[in-house]
Design a protein around this motif. Sequence first.
Motif, PDB file in Angstrom:
ATOM      1  N   TRP A   1      -5.673   7.297   2.777  1.00 22.91           N
ATOM      2  CA  TRP A   1      -5.783   6.450   1.800  1.00 22.91           C
ATOM      3  C   TRP A   1      -4.820   5.159   2.291  1.00 22.91           C
ATOM      4  N   THR A   2      -3.711   5.040   2.625  1.00 23.05           N
ATOM      5  CA  THR A   2      -2.702   3.906   2.939  1.00 23.05           C
ATOM      6  C   THR A   2      -3.733   3.467   3.941  1.00 23.05           C
TER       7      THR A   2
ATOM      8  N   ASP B   1      -7.919   8.261  -3.682  1.00 23.02           N
ATOM      9  CA  ASP B   1      -7.513   7.477  -4.858  1.00 23.02           C
ATOM     10  C   ASP B   1      -7.808   8.356  -6.138  1.00 23.02           C
TER      11      ASP B   1
ATOM     12  N   SER C   1       0.842  -1.322   0.028  1.00 22.77           N
ATOM     13  CA  SER C   1      -0.065  -0.020  -0.035  1.00 22.77           C
ATOM     14  C   SER C   1       0.861   1.333  -0.089  1.00 22.77           C
TER      15      SER C   1
ATOM     16  N   SER D   1     -11.092   4.717   0.492  1.00 27.81           N
ATOM     17  CA  SER D   1      -9.690   5.086   0.158  1.00 27.81           C
ATOM     18  C   SER D   1      -9.772   6.311  -0.549  1.00 27.81           C
TER      19      SER D   1
ATOM     20  N   GLU E   1      -6.449   1.238   2.604  1.00 26.07           N
ATOM     21  CA  GLU E   1      -6.053   0.200   1.646  1.00 26.07           C
ATOM     22  C   GLU E   1      -5.710  -1.198   2.633  1.00 26.07           C
TER      23      GLU E   1
END
Length: 330
Positions: free
Chosen positions: A249-250, A269, A151, A266, A253
Amino acid sequence: MSAPASFAPPTSPVEAVRPPIAPALGTAEPLRTVYRPNGPLDVHSTLRLIARGGDGPCYRRVPGGVWLTARTPFGGGTLHVSTVRDGEVEATAWGPGADWMIDGVPELLGRDDDWSDLDVSRSPLLTEVSRRNPGLRLSRNRLVFEMLVPSILEQKVTALEAWRAWRLLVRRHGDPAPGPAPEGMIVAPSAETWRMIPSWEWHTAGVGPQRSETVVRSSRLASAIERTIDEHPDDASRRLQSLPGIGVWTAAEVTLRAHGDPDAVSVGDYHLAASVGQALTGSPVDDAGMLELLAPWAGHRQRVLRLIGRSGIHKPRRGPKITIQDHRGH
């Protein structure tokens, strides 16, 4: 550099030195189990997010099933999961991590993923996709650090670049998969190995300093990161985001794969928001618009996103494509 507060070392001396419980069985022979899902189950659709870009060193789809590798708390392991036959899924595991992998088969295949409270009747599209995909489940694979590394590699680059880097680094620094796994399958490197990869090898794989340093920093806290598997996904996400270089986001994920987070989104993205808007309204939207569209399904937003993914609807392909930057020869 000291650890972030939320990942501080344990204060109890007993907790600090407690080793993992040793597996009860030997690992020379394969271990087997039969899982009987309580409803329809599509094995590949449930597990496909674990693969980074389809078949690779840690995931392989074959006729009749799926092969997976994992670096478990007890060492490397290989797992073969069959497709559903006569209401049963057969799973076989090899290696030091075989017990751990066999024990986790029900969670891996979405046993605890309950879609019964998800009402998509307001959306004809989602209603139809749900009807056509009754076997879709959210997987909980319990491998927090192993899901974190790729990720991080996927941050701010194209998926093609990230998956290429992941495969190169895993094949170079991982271990051969135990058992009769398909040729080329590898167990991902340990946290210690990720930490020792020299800078020029990151460069050769096309990974810039910001992402490689984030992996290395995270590897120093791998044990604490793994302990987030026992937390609610929201708490795990907050703890992950306390680490430098890891944002919303990470974290999403990671939690959607490792924790089976049914509400992970997320945000940030490159494609997701526009695809959600296209599917639900016929027009692309930005992140704020996506969150507004998904708000009625709070608590189930990852499930809705999985249905949208299965719909085949994507954002319109207009404008220039992202240029893949390759600095490995510089």
